[in-house]
Enzyme design. Structure first.
Site: not given
Ligand code: XMP
Length: 514
Positions: A55, A82-83, A172, A174, A227-228, A230-232, A370
């Site tokens: 942070g 880190c923080y 870090h 990650e 049709g994208g 996520d919604s599909s 995603k």
């Protein structure tokens, strides 16, 4: 183990989502929650381990983000980054101070020595590169801890208390620049927290279906399908859970690419749900005729979309749930990590229909990234063309046609774009660009075709590579491919006599044309 999950407490660092992604890459479920999550909620979450993120603050500053001190008495392993590391140290009796001179601050790649006897560094080389980004450092470490890593500027680059299973790293793990960062995280998850890494999409699918059935009961669910991806995926998951209690409204605004509307419909043809495809192309075109300002186009499309959606959903009577394909980055970014329901302000469609009546929102993908949404889509056997789809703007081809949209221009653009996509696939180059498409410029120019002179349109081809779509570089596609695409477009698409390749990055250009 029952509690195969990690709690990530968020202190506002820029890499926090990345930590969550790395943990999930190890097949361990995790959630990012605000740093001040009450102890009762932490207990209820029953984590097998807790990670404090980085942070931008200083732990000694007044009002610096803190944790409930009860977290240290839970007997649960903690990794501070880190923080998070400085906080761990400061709260347990160490001292954190600001680096007085530049030599004690570290930003960037740093040579670091690890004590490989420590469980957190076990199996790692004794020296490697880590990614540092800090102006404060641990001047004195708390009792019970040992120093387990060192760098030139930072003699206390990591600390560990094996008996309490508390570890702190100043760097870090990650980020990819830390050479053995993922190995370190794996040590924390598997050696220290004793996790097994059993979280898979198959399990997520099963548990989500069960939870959705329980929650929805015999209620009615409405979903706007664009049709994208996520919604599909959201539609496929809900259809598995509640079948015909789900109604999907797919507004076809006539601004989709060649064959796309049919592909969406086909993907849902065999599934149990009520699928409503609304052919609204005429309405949209009428509204768009003579509109050339990009922002006006977007607004008109957004408004019209909501209207069509309202009209169609009005026919359903009342519904109990409105489903949305909100995904985890939206949830984290809107500060909703605490579990509050977030209504996604859908920049595709310009907002939710105000008078659709529903009791609650369901967001079955709100905890997925995603790439996990795509993996779930594959698990649900959605076609690859849909699951691996590139981002496509809500206003569709309207923002790829410079100037007013007409039926004729849409025809030209669809054909040209299909040829480009076909040739990219044939050359096996689909993975070489994050997004590629054809756009129709408002340029008309002179050409010679056969014996005659032509005065036709110019198509632009665009291919970009990007991590986050905030910046993008144009892709150096092979000349031979561009040549093939150009020859085909000019020969096969009446009305085009020139093909241009867009060699502008973002910034200064944007990805789309409008
Ligand atoms: P720009 O053109 O802003 O595009 O560089 C960045 C990314 O966003 C997509 N994009 C949109 N997506 N609704 C969307 O859902 C929109 O109105 C919209 N405009 C741009 C674009 O395709 C690219 O991936």
């Amino acid at each position: 183990m029952e509690n195969e999950r990690i709690l990530i407490l968020d202190f506002g660092g820029q890499y926090n989502q990345l930590i969550a992604r790395r943990v999930r890459e190890c097949h361990v479920y995790c959630e990012v929650r605000p740093h001040d999550l009450p102890l009762a909620d932490i207990r209820a979450f029953a984590p097998a381990g807790i990670i404090f993120t980085g942070g931008p603050h200083s732990v000694y500053a007044p009002g610096a983000p803190d944790v409930d001190p009860g977290v240290f008495a839970l007997g649960v392993p903690i990794l501070g980054i880190c923080y998070g590391c400085q906080l761990l140290s400061a709260r347990l009796g160490g001292e954190v101070v600001a680096a007085q001179d530049a030599s004690a601050r570290e930003y960037g790649k740093t040579d670091t020595q690890f004590d490989t006897e420590s469980p957190i560094f076990q199996g790692l080389p004794a020296q490697s590169i880590t990614w540092m980004s800090h102006g404060d450092y641990m001047a004195r470490i708390p009792e019970g801890f040992a120093v387990i890593a060192r760098s030139k500027a930072c003699p206390n680059a990591a600390i560990g208390d094996d008996s309490r299973r508390f570890y702190g790293v100043q760097f870090h793990p990650e980020v990819k620049h830390t050479q053995y960062g993922l190995d370190l995280l794996k040590n924390f998850l598997f050696r220290i927290c004793g996790l097994k890494g059993t979280w898979t999409m198959e399990r997520f699918r099963e548990s989500s279906v069960r939870a959705l059935r329980e929650r929805i009961g015999d209620g009615k669910v409405l979903l706007g399908l664009s049709g994208g991806v996520d919604s599909s995926v959201c539609a496929a998951l809900l259809s598995e859970a509640v079948g015909r209690q789900l109604t999907c409204i797919f507004v076809d605004h006539g601004l989709l690419r060649k064959g796309e509307g049919d592909a969406v419909e086909a993907a849902f043809a065999e599934r149990a749900l009520n699928f409503v495809r609304v052919d609204a192309a005429g309405r949209f075109l009428k509204k768009l005729s003579r509109i050339s300002r990009p922002e006006d186009k977007r607004k008109i499309i957004g408004r019209e979309f909501v209207r069509v959606f309202e009209e169609e959903s009005g026919r359903l009577g009342s519904v109990d749930y409105l489903a949305q394909g909100t995904i985890y980055p939206d949830v984290i970014e809107s500060g909703g990590g605490s579990g509050a329901a977030v209504i996604k302000s859908h920049h595709n469609v310009g907002g939710l229909p105000a008078d659709v009546q529903f009791r609650e929102i369901v967001e079955p993908l709100r905890l997925l990234f995603k790439d996990e949404v795509r993996a779930l889509g594959r698990e649900l056997e959605l076609p690859p063309a849909l699951v691996d789809r590139q981002p496509f703007p809500g206003p569709g081809l309207a923002v790829r046609i410079v100037g007013p949209v007409t039926k004729e221009k849409l025809r030209i653009l669809r054909e040209a774009d299909a040829i480009f996509r076909e040739e990219m696939a044939r050359a096996g180059l689909e993975g070489h660009a994050s997004q590629y498409f054809a756009a129709l410029t408002n340029l008309r120019s002179v050409g010679v075709m056969g014996d005659g002179r032509s005065y036709d349109r110019a198509v632009a081809l665009r291919a970009v590579q990007t991590e986050d779509f905030m910046t993008a570089d144009w892709v150096r596609l092979p000349w031979e491919l561009l040549d093939r695409v150009s020859v085909r477009i000019v020969n096969e698409v009446p009305g085009v006599n020139r093909v241009l390749y867009d060699v502008t990055s973002k910034p200064p250009a944007t990805v789309e044309y409008e």
